[in-house]
Scaffold this active site. Structure first.
Site, PDB file in Angstrom:
ATOM      1  N   ASP A 137       0.846  -1.188   0.000  1.00  0.00           N
ATOM      2  CA  ASP A 137       0.000   0.000   0.000  1.00  0.00           C
ATOM      3  C   ASP A 137       0.878   1.234   0.000  1.00  0.00           C
ATOM      4  O   ASP A 137       2.002   1.221   0.527  1.00  0.00           O
ATOM      5  CB  ASP A 137      -0.888  -0.003   1.255  1.00  0.00           C
ATOM      6  N   TYR A 140      -4.781   4.646   0.563  1.00  0.00           N
ATOM      7  CA  TYR A 140      -5.886   3.850   0.027  1.00  0.00           C
ATOM      8  C   TYR A 140      -5.545   3.244  -1.332  1.00  0.00           C
ATOM      9  O   TYR A 140      -6.369   3.243  -2.250  1.00  0.00           O
ATOM     10  CB  TYR A 140      -7.185   4.660  -0.059  1.00  0.00           C
ATOM     11  N   HIS A 141      -4.325   2.710  -1.434  1.00  0.00           N
ATOM     12  CA  HIS A 141      -3.885   2.080  -2.682  1.00  0.00           C
ATOM     13  C   HIS A 141      -3.400   0.655  -2.446  1.00  0.00           C
ATOM     14  O   HIS A 141      -2.301   0.292  -2.862  1.00  0.00           O
ATOM     15  CB  HIS A 141      -2.746   2.891  -3.318  1.00  0.00           C
ATOM     16  N   PRO A 142      -4.195  -0.203  -1.802  1.00  0.00           N
ATOM     17  CA  PRO A 142      -3.726  -1.576  -1.606  1.00  0.00           C
ATOM     18  C   PRO A 142      -3.692  -2.333  -2.928  1.00  0.00           C
ATOM     19  O   PRO A 142      -4.478  -2.063  -3.843  1.00  0.00           O
ATOM     20  CB  PRO A 142      -4.781  -2.166  -0.653  1.00  0.00           C
ATOM     21  N   GLU A 177       3.669  -1.866  -6.624  1.00  0.00           N
ATOM     22  CA  GLU A 177       2.916  -0.607  -6.646  1.00  0.00           C
ATOM     23  C   GLU A 177       3.409   0.301  -7.769  1.00  0.00           C
ATOM     24  O   GLU A 177       4.596   0.611  -7.852  1.00  0.00           O
ATOM     25  CB  GLU A 177       3.107   0.147  -5.321  1.00  0.00           C
TER      26      GLU A 177
END
Length: 559
Positions: free
Chosen positions: A294, A468-470, A507
């Site tokens: 994340d 909020y980027h899992p 990511e």
């Protein structure tokens, strides 16, 4: 009686809505979409400036929380996920950032064959309709409307870009185009003043097709297997159990939390985890739920010497006027997410591509809209965008309504702790530039007393939040911990694919909604067995003097 479809899509979120539209383009193909959430017909979803309300409510948000995070002194962190048509694209911050070209080349290096930037760029273009017009990097005929909000009307946005230039960094006119690196505008998924979620962009235009069935308030309990083949799903709606058969494929698009949770409930995952939860092992696949990662960030806040910030718009009367302008005319401050400028930089010149992202906001408050400064202020949201720490998602029982155990292991790696130290120090240096002399007041958070590594570390542990980027819990690859192959097919199971951000090997250096939509666009061609779009030969820009500026002359190294 059991119903039969060609394809069953589980989840009407950022990826699922794209798939629903593209697969149902063929009138001979029967498509079922199952979504646990309901309608997105809420003013708080559709009005961009109201983003903090659905993101922090319970009606449209799964409102997951992590286990106590060891690296954050045992704090539990909120992990919002959309529970509504459009999924997280209906509750997110609407930031449209694709990521750096090297992020996708990195995917390919990690085993996701064919997912390099040259292959992904045509699908970014196919998806979008960029208000600035199409070119080698941007699309202008796709369903997803993107624009630059109010074009940095507030002078603080432009001051932030100018301060980056003053600090010795480059500027970029389009971080989604030729050159991501540098300071410049940020783009958003908004059209005609409304949030342009994948529900608005993809799903609703397709819902009149007779071959597309969308069922809301439907909890998918498990994928039904016959041997090593997915043949359908069992779902629950209104207290009744239903079965739907898939003659071709089951496509899971339930997101980086929901997808591994569903696979595990279906008996697909690490055998020991499944047995501990009382699930019969159908297929031992050790990577399901692992590799969770994340983006996370801190808020660096300053008082503003001029009364031009959003802190002056927090009163009930101001909010009423802003809302009324949106209802009547779809214009004004209500039509933007307020993240209109930002930046991407390398924390060290020896890096090949940026590893730090900045979101600038002409207000000082929390991301959930709470605790705004009583005086005028502005802030920079920043964090290391290539985290090394990894966590997991693991089911607790066979009950689909019981949230799984989620642990990100934030700050588990020293590289991530050092990344936050650099973020704070570089942000202070940027805000100290002449472009902000007119506006810059006292540093409110963390405050001038936070200086040493230990002081910074303690502040980060206390205040750091998820961006909020899992992603990554069902990653692409060919090694023993990969869950899907490069066509997004689950290893060892026929007729079952995962198509959402859980398949990302790492990511991207940006917000995740844009690459998730791109992934679903490309996957739709794979599912339909159509020829993939030809690779792009568009050039990739880099900042002048890479490897020989930004405080270092070390040889280039990978992030």
């Amino acid at each position: 009686m059991a119903q039969s479809y060609d394809y069953i899509i589980i989840g009407a979120g950022s990826a699922g809505c794209v798939l629903a539209n593209r697969l149902s383009e063929d009138p001979e193909t029967r498509v079922l979409v199952l979504e646990f959430g309901g309608s997105d017909k809420s003013i708080f979803i559709q009005m961009p400036t109201a983003l903090s309300i659905p993101m922090n409510g319970t009606k449209h948000n799964w409102r997951y929380y992590t286990l106590p995070e060891p690296g954050l002194d045992g704090r539990r962190v909120h992990c919002p996920r959309g529970k509504v048509l459009g999924g997280s694209s209906s509750i997110n911050g609407m930031v449209y950032m694709r990521g750096h070209a090297r992020d996708f080349d990195e995917w390919e290096e990690l085993g996701a064959k064919g997912w390099g930037y040259a292959n992904c760029l045509p699908y970014f273009q196919r998806a979008e309709s960029w208000k600035g017009g199409g070119d080698e990097w941007r699309g202008d005929t796709g369903p997803l409307a993107t624009n630059a909000g109010n074009e940095m009307e507030n002078p603080l946005y432009r001051a932030f870009v100018a301060s980056g230039r003053d600090a010795g960094y480059v500027t970029t006119e389009d971080p989604n185009g030729h050159l991501q690196e540098g300071f410049g505008p940020m783009h958003m998924t908004v059209k005609d003043g409304r949030r342009w979620s994948t529900a608005n962009a993809y799903l609703k235009p397709a819902m009149s097709r007779p071959n597309l069935t969308v069922v809301t308030h439907a909890m998918t309990r498990r994928v039904i297997l016959e041997g090593k083949r997915a043949v359908g799903v069992e779902y629950e709606r209104g207290g009744q159990r239903h079965v739907a058969h898939a003659t071709r494929e089951v496509l899971i698009s339930s997101g980086p939390i929901g997808t591994p949770h569903l696979l595990q409930r279906s008996g697909i995952g690490p055998a020991q985890v499944l047995r501990q939860a009382g699930v019969d092992v159908q297929h031992d696949l050790p990577g399901v739920g692992e590799n969770l990662q994340d983006h996370s960030e801190v808020y660096i806040q300053y008082a503003c010497r001029e009364p031009i910030t959003l802190n002056g718009k927090m009163g009930l009367w101001s909010k009423f006027l802003i809302g009324a302008e949106w209802i009547l005319f779809k214009r004004g401050l209500s039509t933007t997410n307020h993240f209109e400028s930002g930046g991407f930089i390398r924390s060290d010149a020896s890096l090949e591509w940026p590893d730090i992202q900045f979101h600038f906001l002409p207000a000082a408050m929390r991301y959930d809209g709470k605790e705004p400064l009583k005086e005028h202020g502005f802030m920079v949201l920043t964090g290391p965008n290539k985290p090394k720490s990894r966590g997991h998602v693991r089911l607790r029982s066979t009950d689909p309504y019981e949230q799984p155990d989620i642990l990100f292991n934030y700050l588990d790696r020293e590289e991530d702790r050092e990344g936050f130290r650099r973020c704070l120090r570089l942000t202070r240096e940027i805000i100290a530039q002449p472009a902000f002399d007119r506006y810059r007041g006292e540093e409110m958070a963390p405050g001038k007393d936070v200086q040493t590594d230990d002081e910074i570390d303690a502040w980060v542990r206390e205040t750091m939040e998820s961006t909020y980027h899992p992603c990554g819990t069902c990653r692409m690859g060919e090694d023993g911990m990969a869950v899907v192959d490069s066509e997004l097919k689950v290893h060892g199971i026929d007729a079952l694919r995962v198509i959402d951000s859980s398949v990302f090997p790492s990511e991207p250096n940006a917000n995740l909604n844009a690459p998730t939509i791109m992934l679903a666009e490309r996957a739709s061609d794979m599912v339909r067995q159509r020829p993939l779009l030809p690779p792009s030969n568009a050039a990739v820009g880099s900042a002048p003097g890479v490897g020989q500026s930004q405080r270092s002359r070390e040889p280039l190294r990978k992030i």
